[in-house]
Design an enzyme around this catalytic site. Structure first.
Site, PDB file in Angstrom:
ATOM      1  N   SER A 188       0.812  -1.220   0.000  1.00 22.88           N
ATOM      2  CA  SER A 188       0.000   0.000   0.000  1.00 22.88           C
ATOM      3  C   SER A 188       0.844   1.269   0.000  1.00 22.88           C
ATOM      4  CB  SER A 188      -0.961   0.000   1.192  1.00 22.88           C
ATOM      5  OG  SER A 188      -0.264  -0.168   2.409  1.00 22.88           O
ATOM      6  N   HIS A 244       1.087   4.775   4.435  1.00 19.56           N
ATOM      7  CA  HIS A 244       0.307   5.444   3.389  1.00 19.56           C
ATOM      8  C   HIS A 244       0.792   6.882   3.196  1.00 19.56           C
ATOM      9  CE1 HIS A 244      -3.256   2.581   4.461  1.00 19.56           C
ATOM     10  NE2 HIS A 244      -2.332   1.983   3.733  1.00 19.56           N
TER      11      HIS A 244
END
Length: 281
Positions: free
Chosen positions: A150, A210
């Site tokens: 991610s 992230h």
């Protein structure tokens, strides 16, 4: 030249080729292959968490005390099939446009540097948070397992946003339909990044990865965009500089001699190796 002007809008089947998305497809298949290897050949323990630690998950007590190799490996691991499916879908959808916009070399550089940098950022952020809280003096060892692509995906998503901003503002497509489509894609990507970060506020989600991945991807893509497309040597220099800065940060922050961290490192490895010894009996 039409390909360069419209990387996020495939107008017809004639313009599409498998080669145009070869790197994105390879990265997706690599993540799937690593996951199957992970569950079939690299899971000797009953505990999923212990298997992930053994295989190379990003654990700040380990990564910041010498296990720098956990940064690249952890970005290829996934906690379960659902985690893998969502990441592969996002990688495929976002990667196609990013690959056509930046090319294979730049996409690969953004993906790798963002992914590794996100893991480093996550590890240090967790250490910073816990070391400045009451948990630091607690006798309990708190372990947060970081795995997944991610961070790298957020990097290419941010790079795609930067590219679309340049296209929409500085080089709008003369075709109104394509221009509107590019604006929608820009808004959708921004919304996706925002929703991912909001969702990351809940417990159990590595939001630091992230954020780190998005920041790194945006910075690298801005540097690429500021350099004319045909100056390959300059683009190579940007990649080398970015990789060198990342290497320097890993060297500075991944070999801590903090006594508390080293004690927790020893405890974690002792627990995993004890479990491994019991499993082999």
């Amino acid at each position: 030249m039409a390909e360069q002007q419209n990387p996020f809008s495939i107008k017809s089947k004639a313009r599409f080729s498998l080669g145009a998305i070869a790197l994105t497809l390879t990265l997706v298949l690599l993540n799937i292959a690593v996951y199957f290897y992970q569950i079939v050949f690299a899971s000797p323990l009953d505990s999923r968490e212990s298997n992930l630690i053994l295989f190379g998950a990003n654990i700040y007590q380990l990564s910041l005390t010498g296990d720098w190799w956990r940064y690249p490996i952890s970005m290829m691991l996934h906690s379960n099939g659902t985690h893998l499916a969502f990441n592969c879908l996002a990688l495929f959808v976002i990667g196609i446009g990013c690959e056509r916009a930046y090319g294979k070399f730049k996409l690969l550089a953004i993906y790798i540097i963002s992914g590794i940098g996100a893991a480093l950022f996550s590890a240090y952020w967790q250490y910073y948070e816990i070391s400045n809280s009451d948990l630091w003096t607690d006798s309990t060892v708190y372990i947060t397992i970081g795995v997944g692509a991610s961070g790298a995906i957020m990097g290419i998503a941010a790079a795609s946003v930067i590219y679309l901003i340049k296209v929409v503002i500085n080089k709008p497509n003369p075709h109104p339909v394509i221009q509107r489509r590019q604006k929608y894609q820009l808004y959708n990507l921004i919304a996706m990044i925002a929703l991912t970060l909001i969702n990351g506020l809940q417990s159990g989600v590595d939001n630091a990865a992230h954020i780190g991945g998005a920041i790194i991807g945006a910075l690298i893509s801005i540097a690429y965009i500021l350099v004319p497309h045909k100056l390959r040597v300059a683009n190579l220099c940007i990649t080398v500089i970015a990789a060198s800065l990342l290497t320097m940060m890993i060297y500075l922050y991944s070999f801590s001699t903090n006594k508390h961290l080293l004690e927790e490192r020893e405890f974690i490895y002792q627990e995993v190796y004890t479990e491994l010894a019991d499993a082999n009996q």
